[in-house]
Design a protein around this motif. Structure first.
Motif, PDB file in Angstrom:
ATOM      1  N   LEU A   1       0.821  -1.210   0.000  1.00  0.00           N
ATOM      2  CA  LEU A   1       0.000   0.000   0.000  1.00  0.00           C
ATOM      3  C   LEU A   1       0.853   1.257   0.000  1.00  0.00           C
ATOM      4  N   ALA A   2       2.072   1.155   0.526  1.00  0.00           N
ATOM      5  CA  ALA A   2       2.978   2.302   0.480  1.00  0.00           C
ATOM      6  C   ALA A   2       3.301   2.691  -0.955  1.00  0.00           C
TER       7      ALA A   2
ATOM      8  N   SER B   1      -0.474   3.869  -2.875  1.00  0.00           N
ATOM      9  CA  SER B   1      -1.159   5.045  -2.332  1.00  0.00           C
ATOM     10  C   SER B   1      -0.352   6.326  -2.423  1.00  0.00           C
ATOM     11  N   THR B   2       0.847   6.265  -3.003  1.00  0.00           N
ATOM     12  CA  THR B   2       1.729   7.435  -2.986  1.00  0.00           C
ATOM     13  C   THR B   2       2.099   7.968  -4.369  1.00  0.00           C
TER      14      THR B   2
ATOM     15  N   LYS C   1      -0.784   2.671   7.529  1.00  0.00           N
ATOM     16  CA  LYS C   1      -1.821   2.096   6.667  1.00  0.00           C
ATOM     17  C   LYS C   1      -2.491   0.898   7.340  1.00  0.00           C
TER      18      LYS C   1
ATOM     19  N   GLU D   1      -4.639   2.037  10.290  1.00  0.00           N
ATOM     20  CA  GLU D   1      -5.890   2.636   9.833  1.00  0.00           C
ATOM     21  C   GLU D   1      -6.909   1.560   9.476  1.00  0.00           C
TER      22      GLU D   1
ATOM     23  N   ASN E   1     -11.658  -0.398  -1.765  1.00  0.00           N
ATOM     24  CA  ASN E   1     -10.514   0.514  -1.740  1.00  0.00           C
ATOM     25  C   ASN E   1      -9.729   0.348  -3.033  1.00  0.00           C
TER      26      ASN E   1
ATOM     27  N   ASP F   1      -6.760   1.362  -3.951  1.00  0.00           N
ATOM     28  CA  ASP F   1      -5.356   0.979  -3.802  1.00  0.00           C
ATOM     29  C   ASP F   1      -5.223  -0.518  -3.545  1.00  0.00           C
TER      30      ASP F   1
END
Length: 315
Positions: free
Chosen positions: A60-61, A64-65, A160, A163, A203, A205
């Protein structure tokens, strides 16, 4: 959970010509994307390190970036970031492609060089490490310390996960995985909840991560290996990720349901046998596909086979 919510654990037996030779105790739980426990075998709050089953969430890093767009990375690149691969030429080249696209040298990888191999590119976690380095390159974070728990990329990953589980990041217990990167101690119901969310399609991502893993399952593990075969045979209905020491997690795509399994003694053979039995019980695969998986992973030879005693109980 109160004891009344505990059910019987599952037992896997190794039979040699029909005689019990070994036994393994297994805990399992199914949760929905909201973290509600739907069924279990044993204690749903049993704790263990999630190990490599964390990899889709570490990715996810990347998703999502803007890293994928910045370096023109592909779904094949994303699949190898989520993988515990076998170090084949194809898999190592895919990891090298990520580094090449991001202008990072292979010697920046801090995963070990496996015994008998020539490069850390061949380590089964090299894709995960390449993804972390790609985020560092894009954000101009230090490359040499990316495995430290207080490094920004590790804080981003933990944030992430926290969350998704609705927990403060500082409540997680971390430890070094065998590759040097942080992994985290979780309850089985938390692992199952993560995979329920991964498979829910809610989601974008995570949906991209699932698409990469299911479109390129041969990169996620390798030919003949459990995760690859489950995703290939289910034709995009299941997303599967193993972890060391008896961890196996599976998500039912589109239904937002996750299954997490832990074998008490860490035996790999037992987690595969239980996973096949439980996805059969849950109706997540056609019976003939479950039979095919059982033939590959439960019949060990002409005179050795695994049997599973027990099943999930509704809570």
């Amino acid at each position: 959970m109160a004891k009344r919510h505990h059910t019987h654990a599952i037992e896997v037996q190794l039979l040699r010509e029909g005689i019990v030779e070994s036994k393994h105790q297994v805990q399992a739980v199914v949760c929905d994307r909201r973290g509600r426990v739907l069924s279990a075998a044993g204690n749903p709050e049993f704790g263990s390190f999630i190990r490599s089953a964390l990899k889709p969430f570490q990715a996810l890093a990347v998703t999502s970036t803007g890293v994928i767009e910045r370096y023109n990375l592909s779904d094949r690149d994303l699949a190898i970031m989520c993988s515990s691969h076998q170090g084949t030429i194809e898999q190592a080249r895919q990891v090298f492609r990520i580094l090449w696209q991001c202008a990072i040298e292979p010697d920046q990888l801090q995963c070990p060089t496996p015994a008998g191999k020539r490069s850390p590119l061949e380590h089964n976690c090299s894709g995960k490490h390449a993804g972390m380095l790609a985020v560092c390159q894009q954000r101009q974070w230090p490359l040499t310390t990316y495995l430290k728990r207080n490094h920004p990329v590790q804080s981003l990953i933990l944030g992430k996960v926290a969350e998704l589980l609705h927990m403060p990041p500082d409540e997680f217990i971390g430890a070094r995985d065998d590759c040097g990167a942080p992994t985290y101690f979780m309850q089985l119901n938390q692992m199952a909840s993560l995979f329920g969310q991964l498979a829910s399609g809610d989601n974008l991502d995570m949906e991209r991560i699932v698409r990469a893993m299911t479109h390129y399952p041969e990169l996620v593990a390798g030919e003949g290996h459990f995760d690859t075969e489950v995703m290939r045979l289910s034709q995009g209905e299941l997303v599967s990720k193993s972890g060391s020491e008896g961890i196996q997690c599976i998500g039912r795509i589109g239904q937002g349901m996750g299954l997490a399994i832990k074998v008490a003694d860490g035996a790999k053979r037992a987690k595969y046998a239980v996973a096949i039995q439980l996805i059969r019980q849950l109706g997540w695969l056609e019976p003939e596909i479950a039979d095919t998986l059982a033939e590959r992973f439960c019949i060990l030879s002409d005179f050795k086979r695994l049997t599973v005693e027990g099943e999930l109980a509704m809570l």
